[in-house]
Design a protein around this motif. Structure first.
Motif, PDB file in Angstrom:
ATOM      1  N   GLY A  11       4.296  -4.969 -19.292  1.00 19.92           N
ATOM      2  CA  GLY A  11       5.218  -5.367 -18.234  1.00 19.92           C
ATOM      3  C   GLY A  11       4.487  -5.835 -16.994  1.00 19.92           C
ATOM      4  N   THR A  61      10.320 -16.287 -16.281  1.00 24.28           N
ATOM      5  CA  THR A  61      11.361 -16.067 -17.290  1.00 24.28           C
ATOM      6  C   THR A  61      12.005 -17.359 -17.769  1.00 24.28           C
ATOM      7  OG1 THR A  61      13.070 -15.792 -15.604  1.00 24.28           O
ATOM      8  CG2 THR A  61      11.892 -13.798 -16.312  1.00 24.28           C
ATOM      9  N   VAL A  84      14.665  -4.289 -15.042  1.00 20.56           N
ATOM     10  CA  VAL A  84      14.083  -5.338 -15.891  1.00 20.56           C
ATOM     11  C   VAL A  84      14.895  -6.613 -15.714  1.00 20.56           C
ATOM     12  CG1 VAL A  84      13.523  -6.050 -18.239  1.00 20.56           C
ATOM     13  CG2 VAL A  84      13.151  -3.675 -17.537  1.00 20.56           C
ATOM     14  N   THR A 118      12.161 -11.462 -19.680  1.00 21.71           N
ATOM     15  CA  THR A 118      10.842 -11.452 -20.311  1.00 21.71           C
ATOM     16  C   THR A 118      10.157 -12.791 -20.106  1.00 21.71           C
ATOM     17  OG1 THR A 118      11.779 -12.149 -22.427  1.00 21.71           O
ATOM     18  CG2 THR A 118      11.546  -9.776 -22.063  1.00 21.71           C
ATOM     19  N   THR A 134       6.637 -10.320 -22.514  1.00 25.10           N
ATOM     20  CA  THR A 134       6.280  -9.277 -21.548  1.00 25.10           C
ATOM     21  C   THR A 134       7.443  -9.067 -20.578  1.00 25.10           C
ATOM     22  OG1 THR A 134       3.925  -9.850 -21.675  1.00 25.10           O
ATOM     23  CG2 THR A 134       4.647  -8.619 -19.744  1.00 25.10           C
ATOM     24  N   GLN A 135       7.801  -7.821 -20.357  1.00 25.38           N
ATOM     25  CA  GLN A 135       8.936  -7.528 -19.483  1.00 25.38           C
ATOM     26  C   GLN A 135       8.602  -7.834 -18.021  1.00 25.38           C
ATOM     27  OE1 GLN A 135       9.706  -3.386 -20.834  1.00 25.38           O
ATOM     28  NE2 GLN A 135      11.738  -4.129 -21.378  1.00 25.38           N
ATOM     29  N   VAL A 172       9.704  -7.048 -14.291  1.00 28.93           N
ATOM     30  CA  VAL A 172      10.394  -5.984 -13.571  1.00 28.93           C
ATOM     31  C   VAL A 172      10.583  -6.402 -12.115  1.00 28.93           C
ATOM     32  CG1 VAL A 172      10.197  -3.573 -12.809  1.00 28.93           C
ATOM     33  CG2 VAL A 172       9.454  -4.229 -15.109  1.00 28.93           C
ATOM     34  N   ALA A 198       8.945   0.250 -16.821  1.00 29.31           N
ATOM     35  CA  ALA A 198       9.653  -0.408 -17.920  1.00 29.31           C
ATOM     36  C   ALA A 198       9.370   0.282 -19.250  1.00 29.31           C
ATOM     37  CB  ALA A 198       9.259  -1.882 -18.000  1.00 29.31           C
TER      38      ALA A 198
END
Length: 512
Positions: free
Chosen positions: A84, A183, A230, A233, A248-249, A251, A452
């Motif tokens: 994350g 994202t 969150v 990704t 990958t998250q 946050v 996360a």
């Protein structure tokens, strides 16, 4: 089993969490594993344009610099380890973008003061909301006055023939541009970055009536979530540019001061982090909202229902750069340490011409020296003492407001690398202070990103933030420093900058 040991098992020690910090002069990327080891780090410079009260940066440079820093920081790290990331940015930095996330304006930086003409209107229209939020009024450099400047004057060349903003125009905070690029779509902003745009932290909503009265279209404003949420990704396009693995998250982060506080592990009620950089920034934790009738201190929302009161001073280590360019600071430090406080002089350590913001608001404040100087080394010591005294007055001020101040104190920032200065500051406070092994806003965002994985923020900090050393005050030195501190407080009061009630509280605290 100790609490720190229990917390360490909450995180996978092999997992990597990425913290991204958009500063004034550079972008930093730090990769930290679940045991607190830094496994990758890189930075890239940023450039800006200053003209009088104006301060701008090119938002596209934020993205290109960050992408390059990420590629270097993650080089050699197996993609499956990266879990994350979170992003922090300078507080109050904004821009307008179109519906695809392309900037329509420069980034108006956190200290850009061009919106002075809009501040009275903002403070009159939103008075009830700002009062309930604890800070009473906004300053010209806050995001909402700057947004009005953009809407009403700054970008007329971008408007359509009917005098309307292009369809799909969005307000973005500095971090929002990055999370959009990462994202591949617009994300919510976080409540920390939204604070200076007028977001109501008590009700957790945009104050629609007040913003409408100011002429801010509702469609311009992003959704808002709490830090640690969150957002999405990392998409394919961003992965190719940054080297961050797809999926990958991402946050929701916080502003840079709050990020530094997390990086220092100052998260328990009563804990404080003092960041000594160009200016001094103090951030603490309170179980209740701290309201400041003078509008000097304001609060962010913290984890678990806590509040994060704090303020940013116009004083700090920048006074050293200003008065001692090119000097051998190590030699000056040795001479200062050998003086045993023989010099009675104290310098009020403003770093620029913008007046003071914390622990009091005085736009007309100017530097001064209390006492006589007998050379460069005494001037240097006078500046070190001045910063230490401003720092103590900051603590006295937040205590005067009712914020809890008796928890652990952490020193971070470039000034904390000077061991003598840290000891002097601890002596002036009369308190033991902690020095983290590593700190900074990027580290704080790596800790926040680790949530996360299911850990609480406190658990993540316990596992990832390590204390390098403690500095304990010498009671005899504290006793020698306090009378001159009170002289300094009296001089600030005599000049009309410091409220006599605050000065009286500082005196009572010193006498205790």
């Amino acid at each position: 089993m100790a609490e720190s040991q229990r917390s360490a098992h909450t995180l996978d020690p092999d997992a990597v969490h990425l913290g991204l910090d958009l500063g004034t002069q550079s972008v930093r990327a730090v990769a930290v594993d679940g045991a607190g080891r830094t496994v990758g780090a890189a930075s890239r410079p940023l450039t800006g344009r200053r003209e009088g009260v104006r301060h701008e940066q090119d938002p596209e440079q934020w993205w290109t610099a960050l992408a390059a820093a990420c590629r270097e920081a993650l080089a050699g790290i197996a993609p499956e380890r990266v879990r994350g990331l979170a992003v922090d940015a300078t507080s109050g930095t904004i821009l307008l973008a179109d519906g695809r996330g392309t900037p329509l304006t420069p980034g108006l930086m956190y200290d850009d003061g061009r919106a002075h003409a809009y501040t009275d209107r903002v403070n009159t229209t939103g008075a009830a909301v700002w009062e309930a939020s604890g800070y009473r009024s906004m300053q010209p450099s806050w995001a909402l006055p700057k947004l009005l400047w953009l809407l009403n004057q700054g970008q007329q060349r971008q408007r359509g023939r009917q005098g309307q903003l292009p369809a799909g125009t969005r307000l973005l905070h500095q971090a929002d541009l990055i999370t959009w690029r990462l994202t591949g779509r617009q994300t919510a902003t976080d409540a920390s970055h939204a604070l200076k745009t007028g977001y109501d932290l008590v009700e957790e909503r945009w104050p629609e009536a007040e913003l409408a009265a100011l002429g801010v279209p509702e469609r311009l404003l992003p959704d808002v979530v709490r830090p640690g949420t969150v957002l999405g990704t990392v998409c394919d396009d961003a992965a190719r540019v940054t080297g961050i693995p797809v999926g990958t998250q991402v946050v929701a982060g916080m502003t840079d001061g709050c990020a530094a506080q997390i990086g220092a592990g100052a998260l328990a009620p009563g804990a404080w982090n003092s960041v000594l950089g160009t200016t001094l920034v103090l951030k603490g934790v309170s179980p209740h909202l701290v309201r400041d009738p003078a509008g000097v201190v304001y609060c962010h929302r913290g984890p678990g229902g806590t509040w994060l009161p704090g303020g940013a001073s116009g004083s700090g280590a920048g006074v050293i750069t200003r008065h001692f360019p090119g000097a051998d600071l190590d030699a000056l430090t040795r001479q200062a340490a050998a003086s045993a406080f023989g010099s009675p002089a104290v310098a009020y350590p403003l770093t620029g011409a913008g007046g003071e913001r914390f622990p009091f608001r005085a736009p007309a404040a100017s530097p001064f020296v209390l006492g006589e100087l007998a050379g460069e080394a005494e001037h240097f010591l006078a500046c070190l003492l001045g910063v230490a005294y401003v720092e103590r007055l900051c603590f006295d001020y937040v205590d005067h407001l009712g914020a809890p101040v008796r928890g652990p104190v952490t020193f971070t920032g470039g000034g904390a690398r000077n061991a003598y200065w840290s000891r002097l500051r601890a002596d002036a406070l009369g308190r033991t202070v902690r020095l983290p092994e590593r700190s900074g806003s990027a580290t704080g965002m790596a800790v926040l990103a680790a949530t996360a994985s299911g850990a609480t923020l406190e658990e993540a900090a316990a596992a990832m933030v390590r204390v390098r050393a403690e500095v304990r005050p010498d009671p005899a030195r504290t006793a020698r420093l306090l009378p001159r501190y009170l002289d300094f407080v009296d001089e600030l009061t005599r000049r009309g900058w410091l409220d006599p009630a605050v000065a009286a509280h500082a005196r009572r605290k010193a006498e205790q």
